[in-house]
Scaffold this motif. Structure first.
Motif, PDB file in Angstrom:
ATOM      1  N   UNK A 119      57.508   5.523  74.409  1.00 21.10           N
ATOM      2  CA  UNK A 119      58.902   5.916  74.225  1.00 21.10           C
ATOM      3  C   UNK A 119      59.229   6.035  72.738  1.00 21.10           C
ATOM      4  N   UNK A 120      60.174   6.905  72.429  1.00 18.95           N
ATOM      5  CA  UNK A 120      60.555   7.136  71.033  1.00 18.95           C
ATOM      6  C   UNK A 120      61.959   7.696  70.963  1.00 18.95           C
ATOM      7  N   UNK A 121      62.581   7.468  69.801  1.00 18.82           N
ATOM      8  CA  UNK A 121      63.917   7.999  69.533  1.00 18.82           C
ATOM      9  C   UNK A 121      64.007   8.284  68.046  1.00 18.82           C
ATOM     10  N   UNK A 122      64.606   9.440  67.691  1.00 19.76           N
ATOM     11  CA  UNK A 122      64.648   9.909  66.304  1.00 19.76           C
ATOM     12  C   UNK A 122      66.057   9.798  65.729  1.00 19.76           C
ATOM     13  N   UNK A 123      66.109   9.446  64.427  1.00 19.42           N
ATOM     14  CA  UNK A 123      67.365   9.343  63.689  1.00 19.42           C
ATOM     15  C   UNK A 123      67.225  10.095  62.368  1.00 19.42           C
ATOM     16  N   UNK A 124      68.368  10.544  61.845  1.00 17.75           N
ATOM     17  CA  UNK A 124      68.421  11.102  60.497  1.00 17.75           C
ATOM     18  C   UNK A 124      69.463  10.316  59.707  1.00 17.75           C
ATOM     19  N   UNK A 125      69.000   9.389  58.875  1.00 14.54           N
ATOM     20  CA  UNK A 125      69.895   8.599  58.035  1.00 14.54           C
ATOM     21  C   UNK A 125      70.002   9.198  56.632  1.00 14.54           C
ATOM     22  N   UNK A 126      69.432  10.396  56.421  1.00  7.95           N
ATOM     23  CA  UNK A 126      69.454  11.031  55.121  1.00  7.95           C
ATOM     24  C   UNK A 126      70.679  11.903  54.925  1.00  7.95           C
ATOM     25  N   UNK A 127      70.685  12.648  53.816  1.00 12.16           N
ATOM     26  CA  UNK A 127      71.826  13.507  53.496  1.00 12.16           C
ATOM     27  C   UNK A 127      71.489  14.987  53.591  1.00 12.16           C
ATOM     28  N   UNK A 128      70.360  15.328  54.239  1.00 12.75           N
ATOM     29  CA  UNK A 128      70.015  16.713  54.505  1.00 12.75           C
ATOM     30  C   UNK A 128      69.365  16.805  55.883  1.00 12.75           C
ATOM     31  N   UNK A 129      69.270  18.027  56.404  1.00  7.19           N
ATOM     32  CA  UNK A 129      68.689  18.205  57.727  1.00  7.19           C
ATOM     33  C   UNK A 129      67.239  17.703  57.763  1.00  7.19           C
ATOM     34  N   UNK A 130      66.890  17.073  58.851  1.00  7.69           N
ATOM     35  CA  UNK A 130      65.493  16.718  59.105  1.00  7.69           C
ATOM     36  C   UNK A 130      64.909  17.790  60.014  1.00  7.69           C
ATOM     37  N   UNK A 131      63.911  18.515  59.515  1.00  9.38           N
ATOM     38  CA  UNK A 131      63.281  19.620  60.236  1.00  9.38           C
ATOM     39  C   UNK A 131      61.862  19.189  60.589  1.00  9.38           C
ATOM     40  N   UNK A 132      61.539  19.180  61.879  1.00 12.39           N
ATOM     41  CA  UNK A 132      60.285  18.582  62.346  1.00 12.39           C
ATOM     42  C   UNK A 132      59.534  19.551  63.244  1.00 12.39           C
ATOM     43  N   UNK A 133      58.266  19.808  62.906  1.00 13.75           N
ATOM     44  CA  UNK A 133      57.370  20.604  63.751  1.00 13.75           C
ATOM     45  C   UNK A 133      56.679  19.664  64.726  1.00 13.75           C
ATOM     46  N   UNK A 134      56.613  20.060  66.002  1.00 13.83           N
ATOM     47  CA  UNK A 134      56.050  19.190  67.039  1.00 13.83           C
ATOM     48  C   UNK A 134      54.970  19.922  67.833  1.00 13.83           C
ATOM     49  N   UNK A 135      53.915  19.191  68.173  1.00 10.54           N
ATOM     50  CA  UNK A 135      52.901  19.700  69.094  1.00 10.54           C
ATOM     51  C   UNK A 135      52.642  18.630  70.142  1.00 10.54           C
ATOM     52  N   UNK A 136      52.573  19.040  71.414  1.00  7.38           N
ATOM     53  CA  UNK A 136      52.335  18.121  72.523  1.00  7.38           C
ATOM     54  C   UNK A 136      51.210  18.676  73.382  1.00  7.38           C
ATOM     55  N   UNK A 137      50.269  17.802  73.767  1.00  8.34           N
ATOM     56  CA  UNK A 137      49.175  18.226  74.649  1.00  8.34           C
ATOM     57  C   UNK A 137      48.764  17.043  75.532  1.00  8.34           C
ATOM     58  N   UNK A 138      48.448  17.291  76.792  1.00  4.86           N
ATOM     59  CA  UNK A 138      48.388  18.617  77.410  1.00  4.86           C
ATOM     60  C   UNK A 138      49.734  19.126  77.929  1.00  4.86           C
ATOM     61  N   UNK A 139      50.694  18.229  78.204  1.00  2.00           N
ATOM     62  CA  UNK A 139      51.962  18.673  78.782  1.00  2.00           C
ATOM     63  C   UNK A 139      53.111  17.871  78.194  1.00  2.00           C
ATOM     64  N   UNK A 140      54.275  18.521  78.127  1.00  2.00           N
ATOM     65  CA  UNK A 140      55.475  17.815  77.687  1.00  2.00           C
ATOM     66  C   UNK A 140      55.964  16.862  78.776  1.00  2.00           C
ATOM     67  N   UNK A 141      56.055  17.392  80.006  1.00  2.00           N
ATOM     68  CA  UNK A 141      56.493  16.588  81.145  1.00  2.00           C
ATOM     69  C   UNK A 141      55.490  16.765  82.286  1.00  2.00           C
ATOM     70  N   UNK A 142      55.522  15.857  83.248  1.00  2.00           N
ATOM     71  CA  UNK A 142      54.734  16.091  84.455  1.00  2.00           C
ATOM     72  C   UNK A 142      55.563  16.937  85.418  1.00  2.00           C
ATOM     73  N   UNK A 143      55.068  17.117  86.634  1.00  2.00           N
ATOM     74  CA  UNK A 143      55.711  18.048  87.569  1.00  2.00           C
ATOM     75  C   UNK A 143      57.126  17.630  87.961  1.00  2.00           C
ATOM     76  N   UNK A 144      57.454  16.350  87.795  1.00  2.00           N
ATOM     77  CA  UNK A 144      58.770  15.875  88.206  1.00  2.00           C
ATOM     78  C   UNK A 144      59.837  16.089  87.147  1.00  2.00           C
TER      79      UNK A 144
END
Length: 313
Positions: A119-144
């Motif tokens: 599990x994870x949760x993201x925050x931005x405590x800075x003073x500019x946008x946080x821009x994040x590139x993400x890659x997930x494998x093999x799947x983001x979610x399961x069938x449900x």
């Protein structure tokens, strides 16, 4: 109606594994910013959400990008049916593993490995946008669909904290003598199964990449951020100049590749097709598994990109 609009209308999580092509019809393509799927996550809590762009989502890999505005966070915590890599392109991202209470602060150029099921949760405590590139494998979610919410409270600081309840998490050692060899590909910075057992997130700073030389006659530098049994992510850099346009040696992979260009314009040539695609800065190329290709630099400046491959190099 384009495929992104169709998938949004279907509201089918299974649909996201066929963007921009069905698994049996994959071909090389440049995904432009206007072609990516735009959504907010989570959609049912807009006041604690971030904007997400889906660049590509095949049966082997999903490439997204998200932005958190200053002071924002997404919630509740979620987890995925695959390993996830964050690469911070701008700003500062603060990431918590709420089951353990471990927190990572990542600046531009840093990366975070989030093991499958963690599990994870993201925050931005800075003073500019946080821009994040993400890659997930093999799947983001399961069938449900998306993972259910955590069945325990987040481990956050409280003034009456009982320190005897604290748990320790083993550190990952990057700099052991002799550890940065090409033999570590497939288990960098840690064996994938061990990372998933630990559940802890791992911060990979710029100086903690695994650098390798790709090619003998036409060399280029590749710096691996992560390389395990599910996912590989690396920075590539191709200089300019030389005899003709600077060109890498031909390669193909046992998985789909996404290439996000971070500097300049990278041309990808496909010897078997005698064809090429131009990938400008801020665009993504999808290169299907098993397709031979070469990177080319026709400009007068170095070109750079972040590639992700799943499952096999």
């Amino acid at each position: 109606m384009n495929i992104g609009e169709q998938l949004r209308e279907e509201k089918s999580y299974e649909g996201y594994y066929k963007f921009p092509f069905e698994p049996e019809n994959k071909e090389p393509v440049v995904v432009k910013p206007e072609d990516r799927i735009t959504e907010i996550y989570p959609p049912d809590r807009p006041h604690t959400s971030n904007i997400v762009w889906v660049w590509a989502s095949t049966n082997l890999i999903t490439q997204t990008e998200f932005v958190l505005s200053p002071g924002a966070f997404f919630g509740p915590p979620d987890s995925h049916a695959g390993d996830e890599m964050y690469y911070v392109m701008n700003g500062t991202l603060t990431e918590i593993q709420p089951e353990l209470g471990t927190v990572i602060e990542a600046e531009a150029g840093d990366a975070i490995l989030i093991p499958k099921g963690s599990f994870h949760q993201s925050y931005n405590f800075g003073d500019e946008e946080a821009d994040v590139l993400c890659a997930i494998a093999p799947r983001m979610w399961d069938e449900s669909g998306p993972a259910p919410e955590m069945d325990q409270e987040m481990k956050l600081f409280k003034a009456d904290k009982n320190l005897e309840e604290a748990e320790s998490v083993d550190e990952v050692e990057f700099n052991k003598e002799g550890s940065r060899t090409i033999d570590r590909l497939g288990e960098w910075p840690i064996d994938g199964a061990k990372a998933r057992e630990r559940k802890a997130h791992i911060k990979i700073e710029e100086e903690q990449r695994l650098p390798v030389i790709h090619g003998e006659e036409h060399p280029m530098i590749v710096r691996f951020i992560v390389s395990n049994d599910l996912l590989h992510m690396a920075e590539m850099q191709l200089p300019s100049g030389g005899e003709g346009p600077r060109t890498s040696e031909a390669e193909s992979h046992g998985g789909d590749e996404t290439l996000y260009v971070t500097q300049g314009k990278i041309t990808v040539f496909f010897p078997d097709l005698l064809d090429a695609i131009d990938v400008p800065e801020g665009h993504v190329a999808l290169i299907p598994e098993g397709m031979e290709h070469q990177y080319q630099n026709f400009t007068d400046e170095p070109v750079k990109g972040i590639f992700s491959i799943a499952p096999d190099l």
